[in-house]
Every structure is written in C-alpha cells, then in structure tokens.
Design an enzyme around this catalytic site. Structure first.
Site, PDB file in Angstrom:
ATOM      1  CB  VAL A 160      -0.963   0.027   1.217  1.00  0.00           C
ATOM      2  CG1 VAL A 160      -1.950  -1.124   1.158  1.00  0.00           C
ATOM      3  CG2 VAL A 160      -0.200   0.031   2.551  1.00  0.00           C
ATOM      4  CG  HIS A 169      -3.886  -5.744   0.281  1.00  0.00           C
ATOM      5  ND1 HIS A 169      -2.840  -6.486   0.773  1.00  0.00           N
ATOM      6  CD2 HIS A 169      -4.876  -6.632  -0.024  1.00  0.00           C
ATOM      7  CE1 HIS A 169      -3.184  -7.783   0.766  1.00  0.00           C
ATOM      8  NE2 HIS A 169      -4.409  -7.883   0.284  1.00  0.00           N
TER       9      HIS A 169
END
Ligand SMILES: [Zn+2]
Length: 247
Positions: free
Chosen positions: A105, A121
């Site tokens: 991320v 994600h």
C-alpha cells in the site's frame, strides 16, 4: 551469489512470454527500508497493526488510527523505490501484455511510473470519504489535522483494505482476468499464502503457464515454481532484465 543458469532460464522464458503477470508483496518494500507493519514490526505505542487496521478501530477511535497512519506515512515518505521496483517498470515497458498486482500500500511501484498496476490492498496516500466514498490523493506528511476531513465535513479514511474488509471488486476482477490470460507469473517478495494470491501459482500452472519466484528464502511457492531465485529482488531483477535484453 546469483544463480546465472537460473537467470538465463528465466530470461529465455520471458523472451517467449506473451503475457507477463507480476505479483509483489512486502519483501520488495522491505528492501527499501519499509517495515512490514505486522507483528513486532508494526508495533506503535504498544498497539499491533491487527488492532488498528480494522473498520471497528476506526469507528471507535479515528484519531488514533490516523496517528498511526501518519507515522507510517512519515516512514514510507522517506523511502525510495529500489532497483527491484525499477526493473519491474522496465518489464512493463518491454511487454505489451503486462500487469503488476501488488499487495503493498506504500505506492512505491507507482513512483517508478508503473501504470499497468492493481494495488489490491489499496494505497495509503489515497483517502476516501466515509460518507460519499469518493477518493483523492492526500500526500501531506505529517497531516495538518487529524483526522483529515472531506469538503463535505465527514471524516476521510485511508483508502486501504483493512482486516475484516473485502478486497475492491474492480481490482479483484482485473487481477483474475490477468491471471487467466497470463502465460508467465513472476512472484516477488511474498510467500503468497494470503487470499486471493495464494491460489495464483497453482492456477497459472493448471493453465499450462510458468511460475518464477524471487524471494529471500524458500516459501510454499517454491514447491510449485518452475524456477526459484533466492536473494534480494533489487539484486536479481536487474540481472533478469539485463539477460532478457540480450536474448
Ligand atoms: Zn465527503
């Protein structure tokens, strides 16, 4: 010590690949100095990541959750993409049919210019209004006010997937489409034991494809991979690209 014969085997396969799917995880970020933020690596003020990265924690105490993200963003903001990230961007340029799926991320892949990419994600530089669901980038570190607010007045949340939440449908669909189309899967810096990526190597093998693994040590993927290259992705991937370019 990089295994020259295996590098050449990978390069030969890539030279004959029509659709390359690359999957990356925490290992490649770790080489840029980013902790995994899991277990002891994620400890912050005696909280574990598993206690903070949940919709329930955010509902109860958005300030603490945001302070934790502010801290993480501070660490990540100082990190730079490493030669492994840059080599993956080169692969994107070489292959007409390419997709990068990352579990990270931190946005480091995007900073190399990678565009054919799915962040399954999410991305912690992106925020989402909890009322309207609309997203935008919020790059300031540290944040001027916590929690940050949308222009509608409602609280913004990090646009990442938390424990207990499902993955974004569109990203998942794109990932699974590429999984069915690819003839080579390259797994980098992840043991690939978490859903949905846990099934990827086997799916590719069942479809007659080829699986390449690049990890610092053996993982469950090693049992199924056609070639496993053990070491840092920042050492191995530039070698792979160099060998591919001279094929
Ligand atoms: Zn809003």
């Amino acid at each position: 010590m990089i295994q020259a014969a295996d590098i050449n085997k990978v390069a030969t396969r890539l030279a004959n690949t029509k659709f390359l799917l690359v999957l990356t995880g925490a290992g490649i970020s770790h080489e840029s100095g980013i902790p995994t933020f899991r277990g002891n690596d994620g400890l912050w003020q005696n909280y574990r990541a598993e206690e903070l990265a949940t919709p329930w924690a955010f509902e109860r105490d958005p300030v603490t959750v945001w302070q934790w993200y502010d801290w993480r963003r501070g660490i990540i903001g100082k990190a730079k993409p490493n030669p492994g990230h840059h080599a993956i961007k080169e692969l994107e340029d070489i292959f007409e049919n390419f997709l990068l799926i990352t579990q990270n991320v931190d946005g480091l892949h995007g900073r190399t210019g990678n565009a054919k990419m799915v962040e399954i994600h999410g991305n912690l530089w992106r925020v989402r209004c909890v009322r309207e669901g609309k997203t935008s980038m919020l790059m300031e570190v540290p944040l001027p006010s916590i929690p940050p607010r949308c222009e509608c007045g409602e609280i913004l949340r990090p646009d990442v997937v938390w424990f207990g939440e499902s993955l974004p449908t569109q990203a998942l669909e794109q990932a699974f489409r590429a999984l069915e189309m690819c003839d080579t899967l390259m797994v980098v810096g992840t043991s690939g034991v978490v859903y949905p990526v846990a099934s990827f190597p086997e799916t590719v093998k069942n479809n007659g494809g080829f699986v390449i693994e690049i990890n610092t040590e053996a993982t469950p993927i090693s049992n199924i991979a056609d070639v496993s290259l053990f070491g840092k992705s920042g050492d191995i991937l530039p070698e792979v690209v160099r060998a591919l370019r001279t094929q």
